[in-house]
Each structure stands twice: as structure tokens, then as C-alpha cells.
Design a protein around this motif. Sequence first.
Motif, PDB file in Angstrom:
ATOM      1  N   ASP A  37       0.433  -1.307   0.315  1.00 15.95           N
ATOM      2  CA  ASP A  37      -0.148   0.120  -0.051  1.00 15.95           C
ATOM      3  C   ASP A  37       0.778   1.243  -0.081  1.00 15.95           C
ATOM      4  OD1 ASP A  37      -2.290  -1.505  -0.363  1.00 15.95           O
ATOM      5  OD2 ASP A  37      -2.682  -1.402   1.963  1.00 15.95           O
ATOM      6  N   LEU A  38       2.106   1.375   0.292  1.00 13.34           N
ATOM      7  CA  LEU A  38       2.873   2.169   0.716  1.00 13.34           C
ATOM      8  C   LEU A  38       3.233   2.722  -1.043  1.00 13.34           C
ATOM      9  CD1 LEU A  38       4.852   1.520   3.827  1.00 13.34           C
ATOM     10  CD2 LEU A  38       3.314   3.612   3.824  1.00 13.34           C
ATOM     11  N   VAL A  39       3.552   1.924  -1.954  1.00 13.86           N
ATOM     12  CA  VAL A  39       4.380   2.513  -3.141  1.00 13.86           C
ATOM     13  C   VAL A  39       2.999   2.177  -3.912  1.00 13.86           C
ATOM     14  CG1 VAL A  39       6.639   1.011  -2.635  1.00 13.86           C
ATOM     15  CG2 VAL A  39       4.416  -0.134  -3.398  1.00 13.86           C
ATOM     16  N   ASP A  40       2.124   1.516  -3.672  1.00 16.38           N
ATOM     17  CA  ASP A  40       0.845   1.298  -4.580  1.00 16.38           C
ATOM     18  C   ASP A  40       1.063   2.475  -6.172  1.00 16.38           C
ATOM     19  OD1 ASP A  40      -1.207   0.146  -6.485  1.00 16.38           O
ATOM     20  OD2 ASP A  40      -2.774   0.526  -4.478  1.00 16.38           O
ATOM     21  N   ARG A  41       1.573   3.697  -4.681  1.00 15.92           N
ATOM     22  CA  ARG A  41       0.501   4.690  -5.832  1.00 15.92           C
ATOM     23  C   ARG A  41       1.683   6.223  -7.027  1.00 15.92           C
ATOM     24  NH1 ARG A  41      -0.046   9.307  -3.823  1.00 15.92           N
ATOM     25  NH2 ARG A  41      -0.151   8.100  -1.932  1.00 15.92           N
ATOM     26  N   HIS A  42       3.408   4.403  -6.563  1.00 13.55           N
ATOM     27  CA  HIS A  42       3.884   5.530  -7.244  1.00 13.55           C
ATOM     28  C   HIS A  42       4.751   4.298  -8.260  1.00 13.55           C
ATOM     29  CE1 HIS A  42       4.160   8.548  -4.211  1.00 13.55           C
ATOM     30  NE2 HIS A  42       4.086   7.695  -3.649  1.00 13.55           N
ATOM     31  N   VAL A  43       4.522   2.938  -8.383  1.00 13.95           N
ATOM     32  CA  VAL A  43       5.240   1.759  -9.146  1.00 13.95           C
ATOM     33  C   VAL A  43       4.375   1.215 -10.296  1.00 13.95           C
ATOM     34  CG1 VAL A  43       7.071   1.545  -6.994  1.00 13.95           C
ATOM     35  CG2 VAL A  43       4.952   0.318  -7.775  1.00 13.95           C
ATOM     36  N   LEU A  44       4.477   0.940 -11.199  1.00 16.81           N
ATOM     37  CA  LEU A  44       4.025   0.679 -12.304  1.00 16.81           C
ATOM     38  C   LEU A  44       3.869  -1.092 -12.888  1.00 16.81           C
ATOM     39  CD1 LEU A  44       5.121   3.208 -15.309  1.00 16.81           C
ATOM     40  CD2 LEU A  44       3.306   3.060 -13.653  1.00 16.81           C
ATOM     41  N   ALA A  45       4.553  -2.074 -12.002  1.00 11.14           N
ATOM     42  CA  ALA A  45       5.380  -2.859 -11.764  1.00 11.14           C
ATOM     43  C   ALA A  45       3.577  -4.129 -11.227  1.00 11.14           C
ATOM     44  CB  ALA A  45       5.981  -3.522 -10.612  1.00 11.14           C
ATOM     45  N   GLU A  46       4.054  -5.164 -11.306  1.00  8.15           N
ATOM     46  CA  GLU A  46       2.551  -5.880 -10.188  1.00  8.15           C
ATOM     47  C   GLU A  46       3.199  -5.604  -9.341  1.00  8.15           C
ATOM     48  OE1 GLU A  46       1.033 -10.888 -10.418  1.00  8.15           O
ATOM     49  OE2 GLU A  46       2.818  -9.873 -12.076  1.00  8.15           O
ATOM     50  N   LEU A  47       2.068  -5.639  -8.215  1.00  4.61           N
ATOM     51  CA  LEU A  47       2.117  -5.785  -6.741  1.00  4.61           C
ATOM     52  C   LEU A  47       1.783  -7.173  -6.231  1.00  4.61           C
ATOM     53  CD1 LEU A  47       0.682  -2.295  -6.214  1.00  4.61           C
ATOM     54  CD2 LEU A  47       3.358  -3.075  -6.590  1.00  4.61           C
ATOM     55  N   ARG A  48       1.842  -8.095  -6.153  1.00  3.16           N
ATOM     56  CA  ARG A  48       1.387  -9.438  -5.508  1.00  3.16           C
ATOM     57  C   ARG A  48       2.255  -9.151  -4.089  1.00  3.16           C
ATOM     58  NH1 ARG A  48       4.010 -13.909 -10.019  1.00  3.16           N
ATOM     59  NH2 ARG A  48       2.202 -15.130  -8.214  1.00  3.16           N
ATOM     60  N   GLU A  49       1.405 -10.122  -3.190  1.00  4.59           N
ATOM     61  CA  GLU A  49       1.371 -10.078  -1.810  1.00  4.59           C
ATOM     62  C   GLU A  49       2.107 -11.473  -2.252  1.00  4.59           C
ATOM     63  OE1 GLU A  49      -2.607  -9.338   0.519  1.00  4.59           O
ATOM     64  OE2 GLU A  49      -3.411  -8.115  -0.319  1.00  4.59           O
ATOM     65  N   TRP A  50       2.723 -11.798  -0.569  1.00  2.00           N
ATOM     66  CA  TRP A  50       2.935 -12.852  -0.770  1.00  2.00           C
ATOM     67  C   TRP A  50       2.602 -14.280   0.350  1.00  2.00           C
ATOM     68  CZ3 TRP A  50       7.863 -13.414  -1.374  1.00  2.00           C
ATOM     69  CH2 TRP A  50       9.140 -11.763  -1.186  1.00  2.00           C
ATOM     70  N   PRO A  51       2.560 -15.507  -0.837  1.00  3.73           N
ATOM     71  CA  PRO A  51       0.919 -16.819  -0.043  1.00  3.73           C
ATOM     72  C   PRO A  51       1.685 -16.910   1.319  1.00  3.73           C
ATOM     73  CG  PRO A  51       3.495 -17.570  -1.012  1.00  3.73           C
ATOM     74  CD  PRO A  51       3.762 -15.778  -1.217  1.00  3.73           C
ATOM     75  N   SER A  52       0.808 -17.932   1.895  1.00  2.00           N
ATOM     76  CA  SER A  52       0.736 -18.319   3.354  1.00  2.00           C
ATOM     77  C   SER A  52       0.351 -19.608   3.576  1.00  2.00           C
ATOM     78  CB  SER A  52      -0.992 -17.541   3.937  1.00  2.00           C
ATOM     79  OG  SER A  52      -0.545 -17.596   5.318  1.00  2.00           O
ATOM     80  N   PRO A  53       0.900 -20.183   3.793  1.00  2.00           N
ATOM     81  CA  PRO A  53       2.433 -20.079   4.933  1.00  2.00           C
ATOM     82  C   PRO A  53       3.560 -19.511   3.848  1.00  2.00           C
ATOM     83  CG  PRO A  53       2.251 -22.026   4.530  1.00  2.00           C
ATOM     84  CD  PRO A  53       0.780 -21.367   4.274  1.00  2.00           C
ATOM     85  N   LEU A  54       4.748 -18.541   4.361  1.00  2.00           N
ATOM     86  CA  LEU A  54       5.386 -18.026   3.844  1.00  2.00           C
ATOM     87  C   LEU A  54       6.272 -18.802   3.238  1.00  2.00           C
ATOM     88  CD1 LEU A  54       6.779 -15.954   1.290  1.00  2.00           C
ATOM     89  CD2 LEU A  54       7.863 -15.142   3.639  1.00  2.00           C
ATOM     90  N   LEU A  55       7.474 -19.676   4.110  1.00  2.00           N
ATOM     91  CA  LEU A  55       8.096 -20.349   4.040  1.00  2.00           C
ATOM     92  C   LEU A  55       8.267 -21.472   2.899  1.00  2.00           C
ATOM     93  CD1 LEU A  55       9.970 -20.117   6.755  1.00  2.00           C
ATOM     94  CD2 LEU A  55      10.396 -18.796   5.020  1.00  2.00           C
ATOM     95  N   PRO A  56       6.996 -21.918   2.995  1.00  2.00           N
ATOM     96  CA  PRO A  56       7.323 -22.584   1.788  1.00  2.00           C
ATOM     97  C   PRO A  56       6.694 -22.878   0.536  1.00  2.00           C
ATOM     98  CG  PRO A  56       5.714 -24.090   3.714  1.00  2.00           C
ATOM     99  CD  PRO A  56       6.749 -22.121   4.029  1.00  2.00           C
TER     100      PRO A  56
END
Length: 399
Positions: A37-56
Motif C-alpha cells: 500500500d505504501l508504494v501502490d501509487r508510485h510504481v508500474l510493476a505488478e504488486l503481489r502479496e506474499w503467499p501464506s504460509p510463506l516459507l514453503p
Amino acid sequence: MVTVVGIGADGWGGLSARGRAALAEADVVLGGPRQLDLVDRHVLAELREWPSPLLPALPGLLDELVDQTVCVLASGDPMFFGIGATLARVVGQDRLRVAPAVSSVALACARLGWASEDVEVVSVVGRPLAALRRALAPGRRLLVLSAGADSPAAVAGLLAADGWGPSELTVCEQLGGQRERLRSGTAAEWACADCDALNVVAVTCRAAPGARSWGRTAGLPDDAYDHDGQLTKREVRAVTLGLLAPRPGELLWDVGAGAGSVGIEWSRAHPACRAVAVESDPARAARIGRNAAALGVPELSVVTGRAPAALESLPAPDAVFVGGGVTVDGVLSTCWTALRDGSRLVANAVTVEGEEALAAARRKLGGTLVRVAVSRAAPVGGFTGWRPAMPVTIWSVTR
């Protein structure tokens, strides 16, 4: 190439030029919802949230993105209790770049006027809160990296329950951001229920009258442990740990662990020390876990099983202590075979048969034998006399 960009509560405005450039060049930006959310308006890249659980899921996710330019957002300094170290292990140091921001620890110390080198940091992000107990000492300053909005109350509750209710708490919220706020109180009287999820808890340790404080050197009082009599006694334990010589980052096998005291005090010697306690009795194995949590090393691993079979799948140790089972066929030889060059083996015995096994091992493999005899003062009528404990024979050898 994967670039990890540290970002603080001040968002885009606090990013370094290097961090902004990495985000501008990225095809995909990975991070948590708050960071994205902090960079949403400033970048053109695809934004992807981490999967859960992350490490596996992390290796597969990075393999999927191997042909794309990837930027990862992390809080503050990504290499300090952050995702950066995990990514270095997964993708390799040569494929990783890091653009850190100011860490929450640095910001908290700056706000509080604390010298960073005098502060101990404890993370409860994905880690048991009981680890905080290891750091408690009168007057000690701690910074607890919170797992969320509930962490301050949980920290206060643990402190109050353990006799550290007078400890002073300051919750530092949204450090570096526009909504930064500091709130203070004592653990016993803590009543703030609306803490921001992004917080660090500063603790100045104060003990209530009668509260017990444990040192980190070997030889804690026997009554620090819940046990059924199967306990390496204090004086012998101190000698045993001295011979085992724990060093940061090393792994101990505590074989025939009883109450777990040797493995626990090994783990307390340094935060990077690791131990596996092997115990065949299920009730004792459960007790070891409780003792470890009570003494601030809940990460100690407990294996319920009988040596030597229970040792087969364990990671290679840097040191081994055999507190029970020296007469069991194959235990000492299996422990010896598992050692690498420079690793240490210490074994204790209180019976003649145990002494015979240790003497035979010494004849074959070398090392030293020491007998420790301890007597304690006790009432004898109206006087005081010495009551001897059973002597303990200790064999120690370095491979």
C-alpha cells in the motif's frame, strides 16, 4: 536478480534513491499488504502479496519469477530479523541485492535515548513469546519486535506473571511515520488495548520483591527445574557445561536428557546455541519442553525416543552430552561417530557399570576421566554436618 528494498512507516518519501530505482525497474513487487500500500501509487510493476504460509511456497514462487525483475519490500533493515536473510539462503547471495532502510531498532533507540549497544533485541515475530524470559535481568533494556497489535499486552502479561510487573514499557508505534506515537506504563498496570500493529515494545526490566532472576552461566539452582529426580545436579552440571564449552551457533545433543537441564543451559549460553534433547520417557520429554519455555529457550527441540535409534535422523552435532544410557549398547559409539573434527563428547555415570563403560571408552578413544564428589551441609541433631551426594564420573573427549 532479486532486490530487497527496506521501507519504513514513512513510505515512499523515506526511500533511498537506490530503493526507488529498484522499484521503478521491477516487473513484480512482492510484499505484505501494508508495504504494498505504501508504494501502490508510485510504481508500474505488478504488486503481489506474499503467499501464506510463506516459507514453503517461497522457492516455487521465485522459480516462477526467475525471468522477471523482482523487487521485494521489507520493513526497515531486511537483514535484521527480516526476509533478506531468508532470501539469501533461497536464491543465493550472488543473486541478491539489498537496499536497507533505517531499522525499527535504530529508530526506537533514537527516540528513547538508548545506546544501541546496550540493548538486547528479542523478536516475537513467528517465535514463542517465552523467549523473552531468557533476556530478563534487573535494569536490562530490551526491545521486543512485535508480531502485531496484541504483542504489547502479551509482553506485559508475561512480565507481570513472572514477577517483573514493575518493568517499564514504552510502545513505539509507526516509528518514522506521520502517525508515530509513544505510550508508556508498567507491565503490571498496562491497559492500552488499541496499539497499532506496527510497533516495537521497549522494556526496562524491574523485578518485583521476591522475583527470581536467572544468570546465563552454567549451574542454575536445581529448583529452577521441574523434575522427578532425574536431574544433573547443579555443581555437576556446571562442570559438565564447562567441558562441553558451548560456542555461538553450535548444536548439542543432550542424550538421556531427564529434565533437560544441560540442553537448556547450553541454549541459554548464547542466542545462537541450539540443542536437541533426546528422552525416552514421554512424561519427562513433555517436562523438558515446559522447563525450556520457563527458562527462556522454548526453541529447544525435544525428541521422544530411545538412543541410539532416536539419534539416526538428527543433524550432526558440535557437542554431545550423554547423561543417561552410557551402558546401553551402541549409544557411546553412535555419538562418537556423529562427531566432526573438533567436536566434544561428555558422558556422566553414577554406577559402577557406567564407570566401566566410560573407562573402556577412554581406553579406546582417549580423553579424560574426572570424578566429582559433592557434599552439602545439613542438620545433624542440633549441629550441622555434611551429607554426600553420589559421586559422578565424567568422561570428556574431543574428536
